[in-house]
Design an enzyme around this catalytic site. Structure first.
Site, mmCIF file in Angstrom:
data_model
loop_
_atom_site.group_PDB
_atom_site.id
_atom_site.type_symbol
_atom_site.label_atom_id
_atom_site.label_comp_id
_atom_site.label_asym_id
_atom_site.label_seq_id
_atom_site.Cartn_x
_atom_site.Cartn_y
_atom_site.Cartn_z
ATOM 1 N N LYS A 111 59.464 16.391 55.185
ATOM 2 C CA LYS A 111 60.292 16.896 54.243
ATOM 3 C C LYS A 111 61.888 16.963 54.686
ATOM 4 O O LYS A 111 62.047 16.746 56.040
ATOM 5 C CB LYS A 111 60.121 18.371 54.024
ATOM 6 C CG LYS A 111 60.584 18.862 52.701
ATOM 7 C CD LYS A 111 59.646 18.801 51.477
ATOM 8 C CE LYS A 111 60.109 19.029 50.194
ATOM 9 N NZ LYS A 111 59.076 18.995 49.060
HETATM 10 P P1 NAD Z 1 65.070 21.070 40.043
HETATM 11 O O1 NAD Z 1 66.300 20.939 41.120
HETATM 12 O O2 NAD Z 1 64.744 19.841 39.349
HETATM 13 O O3 NAD Z 1 64.708 22.309 39.471
HETATM 14 C C1 NAD Z 1 65.005 23.575 40.093
HETATM 15 C C2 NAD Z 1 65.029 24.612 38.976
HETATM 16 O O4 NAD Z 1 64.982 25.971 39.608
HETATM 17 C C3 NAD Z 1 66.613 24.577 38.475
HETATM 18 O O5 NAD Z 1 66.460 24.741 36.915
HETATM 19 C C4 NAD Z 1 67.205 25.941 38.880
HETATM 20 O O6 NAD Z 1 68.253 26.535 38.257
HETATM 21 C C5 NAD Z 1 66.108 26.783 38.972
HETATM 22 N N1 NAD Z 1 66.138 27.873 39.843
HETATM 23 C C6 NAD Z 1 66.842 27.881 41.285
HETATM 24 N N2 NAD Z 1 66.827 29.312 41.711
HETATM 25 C C7 NAD Z 1 66.258 30.019 40.744
HETATM 26 C C8 NAD Z 1 66.147 31.391 40.471
HETATM 27 N N3 NAD Z 1 66.268 32.241 41.520
HETATM 28 N N4 NAD Z 1 65.411 31.728 39.564
HETATM 29 C C9 NAD Z 1 65.327 30.885 38.500
HETATM 30 N N5 NAD Z 1 65.494 29.671 38.517
HETATM 31 C C10 NAD Z 1 65.926 29.189 39.614
HETATM 32 O O7 NAD Z 1 63.611 21.239 41.220
HETATM 33 P P2 NAD Z 1 62.391 20.622 41.205
HETATM 34 O O8 NAD Z 1 62.127 19.457 41.585
HETATM 35 O O9 NAD Z 1 61.938 21.049 39.853
HETATM 36 O O10 NAD Z 1 61.643 21.708 42.244
HETATM 37 C C11 NAD Z 1 61.155 23.054 42.021
HETATM 38 C C12 NAD Z 1 60.203 23.476 42.831
HETATM 39 O O11 NAD Z 1 59.211 22.427 42.558
HETATM 40 C C13 NAD Z 1 60.677 23.427 44.198
HETATM 41 O O12 NAD Z 1 59.759 24.262 44.977
HETATM 42 C C14 NAD Z 1 60.079 22.177 44.692
HETATM 43 O O13 NAD Z 1 59.726 22.031 46.045
HETATM 44 C C15 NAD Z 1 58.711 22.139 43.695
HETATM 45 N N6 NAD Z 1 58.187 20.943 43.810
HETATM 46 C C16 NAD Z 1 58.883 19.552 43.250
HETATM 47 C C17 NAD Z 1 58.370 18.364 43.098
HETATM 48 C C18 NAD Z 1 58.844 17.121 42.233
HETATM 49 O O14 NAD Z 1 58.217 16.227 42.284
HETATM 50 N N7 NAD Z 1 60.102 17.343 41.828
HETATM 51 C C19 NAD Z 1 56.849 18.093 43.532
HETATM 52 C C20 NAD Z 1 56.141 19.274 44.019
HETATM 53 C C21 NAD Z 1 57.027 20.483 44.109
#
Ligand code: NAD
Length: 417
Positions: free
Chosen positions: A106
């Site tokens: 990561k």
């Molecule tokens: P992203 O940047 O696309 O979206 C994150 C979202 O969370 C945004 O809408 C942001 O405004 C919101 N957010 C942040 N803090 C917040 C809070 N306190 N309350 C409510 N909303 C809040 O990111 P993503 O890629 O969707 O990742 C989100 C989660 O999913 C992370 O934990 C990431 O590690 C996990 N994840 C992502 C992927 C991927 O392929 N993108 C894969 C596995 C896990």
């Protein structure tokens, strides 16, 4: 927050709990609870006004016993070395649970990307790519998108790597744009597995996702796709949130219209007739399914006591603390752990890597079919393990399977010198 356990402490506690069900020696477990190496660096770029600015950045390579390190890159002001290490550990066990031949990694940069211009972000990303060059590659370490990164950043990183190496190596980064070796279905993969896992959990409980009400915390890649696919499966999405606030509509929100509103205005807040709402209130709403899709530690023990959902499918990494798990189990809330629910991202990243290595491309139908089979098989294995260890804790069952596989690989590889 009623407690202050860090994501790395949470990871260690999850490994410790599950290890009592696995035949793994304490010295091996100790090795498998710490990263193999962590790059810590400072990226200095020229801002558009000519001044210099420094951004701390990290890449953790947690374990490579089952294959190249694999995991996303996060851009966020709260990124720390410790958080990146925890996320790389979770990647190790996620890849093992869904049995893709990768280890865990990561990365992250301490930055608020909204405060930089596109040109500044490109310079920062390429500076990071330059630091990563000796560590990454198709058979070494394969980064992917995470919070605040996507195909654009992956393409900048891939181009930086290929330019410095004087080669083409599309499989060195996944989550790329389709035109440059990205995979069909990759953008939707994390939300897709989150909803498949939720559907399986409802079936396991003798219920149906199609008449469930759903609340989604976080409306980025993982969250909005989860909301869209849950609605497509017949569920009613009643509340969603982002970092600026939450909205609720008991009659059901249209996830696509909410996404269009967020794209136009920068937030879900202010959408049509939906009521504004507090984010913590969303997590404790009376819904059937809760999907945390934002950041770590969203649900701690205190908040867990008020969770009214029957099922949680963890799109985010590490959204629930170990102390919260205990409370949820006591209250008979069934949670699908992050390392299964959100594994679609890395599973389709693996398909992307396979396609890149073979210079072929799969149809979206094939990607989605293989993803579906993989997630359903992993869920079935989790249920079998729950029974075989006589536990009611799905997270422990998931780690039992994963630790067993990582430890077996580590022991086969041996220790050198
Ligand atoms: P992203 O940047 O696309 O979206 C994150 C979202 O969370 C945004 O809408 C942001 O405004 C919101 N957010 C942040 N803090 C917040 C809070 N306190 N309350 C409510 N909303 C809040 O990111 P993503 O890629 O969707 O990742 C989100 C989660 O999913 C992370 O934990 C990431 O590690 C996990 N994840 C992502 C992927 C991927 O392929 N993108 C894969 C596995 C896990």
């Amino acid at each position: 927050m009623s407690e202050s356990t860090t994501p790395f402490e949470n990871l260690r506690s999850q490994l410790e709990t599950a290890s009592s069900y696995v035949d793994v020696a304490p010295d091996v477990l100790d090795r498998l609870s710490h990263p193999e190496r962590v790059l810590e660096t400072n990226l200095t770029i020229e801002r558009d006004d000519g001044t210099l600015e420094r951004f701390p950045a990290f890449r953790s390579q947690f374990n490579g016993d089952r294959g190249p390190y694999k995991g996303g890159i996060r851009y966020h002001p709260d990124v720390t070395r410790e958080e990146v290490v925890a996320l790389s550990g979770w990647m190790t066990y996620k890849c093992a649970l869904v049995d893709v031949p990768f280890g865990g990694g990561k990365g992250g940069i301490v930055v608020d990307p909204a405060a930089l211009s596109t040109a500044e972000l490109e310079r920062l990303t390429r500076a990071y790519g330059t630091e990563l060059r000796p560590l990454v590659g198709e058979d070494r370490d394969i980064p992917a998108p995470d919070v605040n990164t996507g195909p654009r950043e992956m393409n900048w990183l891939k181009d930086t790597y290929e330019t410095l190496e004087g080669t083409t190596a599309p499989g060195s980064f996944t989550g790329k744009a389709l035109e440059t070796g990205g995979s069909e279905g990759r953008v939707e993969a994390t939300g897709r597995s989150t909803v498949i896992a939720a559907r399986e959990a409802f079936e396991y409980l003798g219920r149906n996702l199609d008449d469930a009400t759903v609340a989604v915390q976080g409306y980025g890649n993982a969250g909005w796709i989860s909301a869209k696919l849950a609605a497509e499966a017949g569920a009613t999405v009643v509340a969603v949130s982002d970092s600026r606030g939450a909205i609720v509509d008991r009659d059901g929100l249209d996830p696509i219209a909410v996404k269009e509103h967020k794209d136009e205005t920068g937030s879900v807040v202010g959408f049509a007739d939906a009521e504004p709402f507090a984010d913590d209130a969303l997590l404790t709403m009376d819904v059937d399914l809760l999907i945390p899709a934002a950041l770590e530690n969203a649900v701690d023990a205190e908040l867990a006591a008020d969770v009214q959902a029957d099922v949680i499918s963890e799109a985010a990494n590490g959204p629930t603390t170990p102390a919260a798990d205990e409370v949820l189990l006591e209250n008979e809330v069934f949670y699908v752990p992050d390392i299964l629910a959100n594994a679609g991202g890395v599973v389709v990243s693996y398909y992307e890597w396979v396609q890149n290595r073979q210079r072929v491309s799969w149809s979206e139908e094939r990607v989605n079919r293989e993803l579906e089979e993989t997630i359903v098989a992993a869920f079935d294995a989790l249920v079998e393990t729950l029974e075989s260890i006589a536990s009611d804790d799905p997270r422990t069952a998931a780690y039992v399977i994963a630790i067993d596989r990582v430890a077996a690989a580590a022991e086969r590889n041996g220790t050198w010198p």
